[in-house]
Scaffold this active site. Structure first.
Site, PDB file in Angstrom:
ATOM      1  N   ASP A   1       0.884  -1.166   0.000  1.00  0.00           N
ATOM      2  CA  ASP A   1       0.000   0.000   0.000  1.00  0.00           C
ATOM      3  C   ASP A   1       0.921   1.215   0.000  1.00  0.00           C
ATOM      4  O   ASP A   1       1.542   1.530   1.010  1.00  0.00           O
ATOM      5  CB  ASP A   1      -0.885  -0.023   1.257  1.00  0.00           C
TER       6      ASP A   1
ATOM      7  N   LYS B   1       2.807  11.318  -3.470  1.00  0.00           N
ATOM      8  CA  LYS B   1       1.735  10.678  -4.231  1.00  0.00           C
ATOM      9  C   LYS B   1       0.793  11.707  -4.858  1.00  0.00           C
ATOM     10  O   LYS B   1       0.215  11.480  -5.914  1.00  0.00           O
ATOM     11  CB  LYS B   1       0.954   9.745  -3.303  1.00  0.00           C
TER      12      LYS B   1
ATOM     13  N   GLU C   1      -7.238   0.755  -4.816  1.00  0.00           N
ATOM     14  CA  GLU C   1      -7.313   0.696  -3.351  1.00  0.00           C
ATOM     15  C   GLU C   1      -8.667   0.201  -2.829  1.00  0.00           C
ATOM     16  O   GLU C   1      -8.697  -0.655  -1.952  1.00  0.00           O
ATOM     17  CB  GLU C   1      -6.959   2.067  -2.759  1.00  0.00           C
TER      18      GLU C   1
ATOM     19  N   ASP D   1     -13.189   6.074   2.347  1.00  0.00           N
ATOM     20  CA  ASP D   1     -11.765   6.080   2.729  1.00  0.00           C
ATOM     21  C   ASP D   1     -11.337   7.486   3.132  1.00  0.00           C
ATOM     22  O   ASP D   1     -11.150   8.357   2.280  1.00  0.00           O
ATOM     23  CB  ASP D   1     -10.954   5.562   1.523  1.00  0.00           C
TER      24      ASP D   1
END
Ligand code: AMP
Length: 585
Positions: A11, A73, A157, A180
């Site tokens: 992850d 990211k 994800e 999330d």
């Protein structure tokens, strides 16, 4: 050196990254030398050319912000349509690129895994947000390759999270919302299982909303007038986490400016008031994702939580209210994506081959029918979830209710199987065969058996729920049951044939007797003799010991045959009589 059988599950997060592997059939996350399973996604380029990754890099951030890169990211993963995001550092000055920074993080994760597994590893599955486009996925893959990893698969994800929650077992067309809320980003995704794999129906979110915003709001609240709120960020985050379990907490920061100290009591209520507007901001995204997927909340089968910030009780209540259902909280929200990546890696490497196998019913499920027989509704080894049913009727005139005994087992006779429960279905009394009771067995993905009995005349339902026993049976007991059913197969079968033949004979005999008495003149002497002899045969076999099931079955068939003529004449006579009564002939 022989190739390692391990494939890493990674992850690669905005704030934190995790790595794991399936070891001896179990998905596990791997810890670094200090025992931590979470690696901050931070890279510090030390002046001498050395590179620090993780906690070590984060500790350098305040001293050396220009040479520390966090949240890289976001640079790879800008959401389409979102404005430029200004990085708080200068990658170009450092002579590096987002892909290279990501590669440093992946190299570190690879090293953590190799240390823990005591062998080199070269393959990986890496997760990316569902909204990442091809270029962004490729950039992530490239980063993996730079780090010396063959990227076997890039997984979304939310899909990984759903795998970690075990939702792949829910079955076709199940719809799932993945909410999330992490450190810096919020994502909502709607998934649907199609042909055994999850499809992302829609995604929405905000790449600038997460736990960091909550920390900033709380820090600003805690900071006395005229002080820099940033000083209070760390105590704010710690207090926030404590308030996820406690109702109140004391926040203390001694000598924050050299002379003054902070020491205040903070209640969850105050905290919630403060952050509610932030949480409310996720609402419009959720509604949009639902509308893009063409769904209303009640069409969802599950809502799962991902990201550390979903540990906040207010977030859970908010999600429950928004989606009209309690979210599934069975997994660690901050580890779910990584666990899913590990499971996917395990499937690819063959070390988790069985994970996708659906659960099956270990033993048959059914109900007792007339004569004490087992009537199977869901045979053993049926994959769950499943549903099956049958219609039943009353066997006796004037019967007022039907007792439904729910049975489990492989034996032909009800008494040899296990009773899981019983329900009584009332219905209006009437002639034999007049009642129509539908019995339906449903086993959901959790192995819960629901037995529904419906009187189709009145529409009245009676429901019985049986927890887990339908699927969760001790292996030893299953084996014993099956062994017994094999051992007794012959006598069991005989018993079933006998019971069925006996029921038929007991039904036929009185009918034949009545018919002969009323319409005996309608048949010849020979026929009459044959019928009486056959009936006597049946009668004899009914009481003969030991039971001869096959003989009784044959004799009953002969009697049935012999009375065919009589039956036809009976019908003809009845028709004639009815016509003449109405003056037609
Ligand atoms: P993630 O990106 O999933 O690692 O989430 C990190 C975010 O979750 C950070 O903002 C953390 O402060 C937050 N977080 C972690 N644990 C908790 C907790 N127990 N209560 C509230 N927030 C938490």
């Amino acid at each position: 050196m022989s190739a390692s059988p391990f494939i890493l599950g990674i992850d690669l997060g905005t704030t934190n990254s995790l790595v794991g592997v399936v070891d001896s059939g179990f998905p596990i996350l791997l810890a670094d030398e200090s025992g931590s399973r979470i690696t901050p996604s931070a890279v510090n380029y030390v002046a001498d050319g050395q590179v620090l990754v993780g906690g070590a890099a984060l500790r350098k951030r305040s001293l050396d912000p220009q040479r520390t890169v966090t949240s890289v990211k976001r640079l790879i993963g800008r959401r389409p349509g979102e404005g430029d995001w200004q990085p708080p550092y200068h990658l170009r000055q450092l002579g590096t690129t987002p892909v290279q920074v990501s590669a440093e993080i992946l190299r570190r994760l690879k090293a953590i895994a190799e240390r823990a597994l005591e062998q080199p590893v070269s393959r990986a599955v890496i997760t990316v947000p569902a909204y990442f486009n091809d270029a962004q996925r490729n950039a992530t893959k490239q980063a993996g390759e730079l780090a010396g990893l063959t990227v076997e698969r890039i997984v979304s994800e939310p899909t990984a999270a759903a795998l970690a929650y075990g939702l792949d077992k829910l079955g076709e067309h199940q719809k799932i919302a993945v909410y999330d809320l992490g450190g810096g980003t919020f994502d909502i995704s709607i998934l649907e299982m199609r042909e055994g794999v999850f499809q992302v129906l829609s995604t929405a979110g905000d790449t600038q909303l997460g736990g960091d915003d909550i920390d900033r709001a709380l820090a600003a609240h805690l900071a006395p007038a005229g002080t820099d709120p940033a000083v209070f960020l760390e105590v704010a985050e710690a207090a926030k986490k404590r308030l996820s379990s406690g109702e109140t907490t004391r926040v203390e920061l001694p000598f924050y400016d050299g002379k003054n100290s902070l020491s205040v009591e903070l209640s969850r209520e105050t905290f919630e008031k403060l952050i509610r507007p932030l949480i409310e901001r996720t609402k419009s995204h959720c509604l949009r994702a639902l509308s893009d997927a063409g769904l209303s909340p009640d069409q969802l089968d599950e809502v799962i939580l991902v990201g550390g910030s979903t540990r906040i009780p207010l977030v859970r209540r908010f999600v429950a209210k928004l989606f009209g259902r309690e979210p599934n909280i069975s997994q660690n929200p901050d580890e779910a994506v990584a666990m899913g990546a590990v499971i996917q890696a395990g499937i690819l490497s063959g070390s988790l081959r069985h994970v996708l196998l659906l659960d099956v019913t270990p033993l048959s499920l059914g109900i007792e029918t007339f004569g004490g027989l087992m009537n199977i509704i869901i045979p053993r080894n049926s994959t769950i979830p499943c549903k099956a049913g049958e219609m039943f009727t009353n066997a006796v005139v004037g019967q007022k209710d039907m007792l439904i005994r729910v049975l489990q087992g492989e034996r032909e006779l009800a008494k040899d199987n296990w009773e899981l429960g019983r329900i009584v279905v009332p219905f209006p009394p009437g002639p034999k065969g007049s009642a129509r009771v539908g019995v339906q067995f449903t086993i959901d993905a959790n192995g819960i058996l629901q037995v529904l009995a419906r009187d189709t005349a009145t529409g009245q339902d009676t429901v019985l729920e049986i927890q887990n026993t339908a699927v969760d049976v001790d292996d030893e007991r299953v084996e014993q049951m099956i062994a017994e059913s094999v051992e007794h197969a012959f006598e069991d079968m005989n018993e079933r044939v006998w019971t069925e033949a006996k029921l038929k004979a007991e039904e036929l005999l009185p009918a034949v007797e009545t018919a002969l008495a009323q319409f005996g003149d309608a048949v010849s002497e020979d026929e009459r003799g044959l019928i009486q002899a056959s009936a006597a045969d049946v009668q004899r076999l009914l009481v003969a010991e030991p039971h001869d099931a096959n003989a009784l079955k044959k004799a009953t068939a002969v009697l049935d045959d012999a009375t065919q003529e009589l039956a036809v004449r009976l019908v003809e006579r009845a028709v004639e009589e009815s016509l003449s009564r109405r003056g037609i002939t």
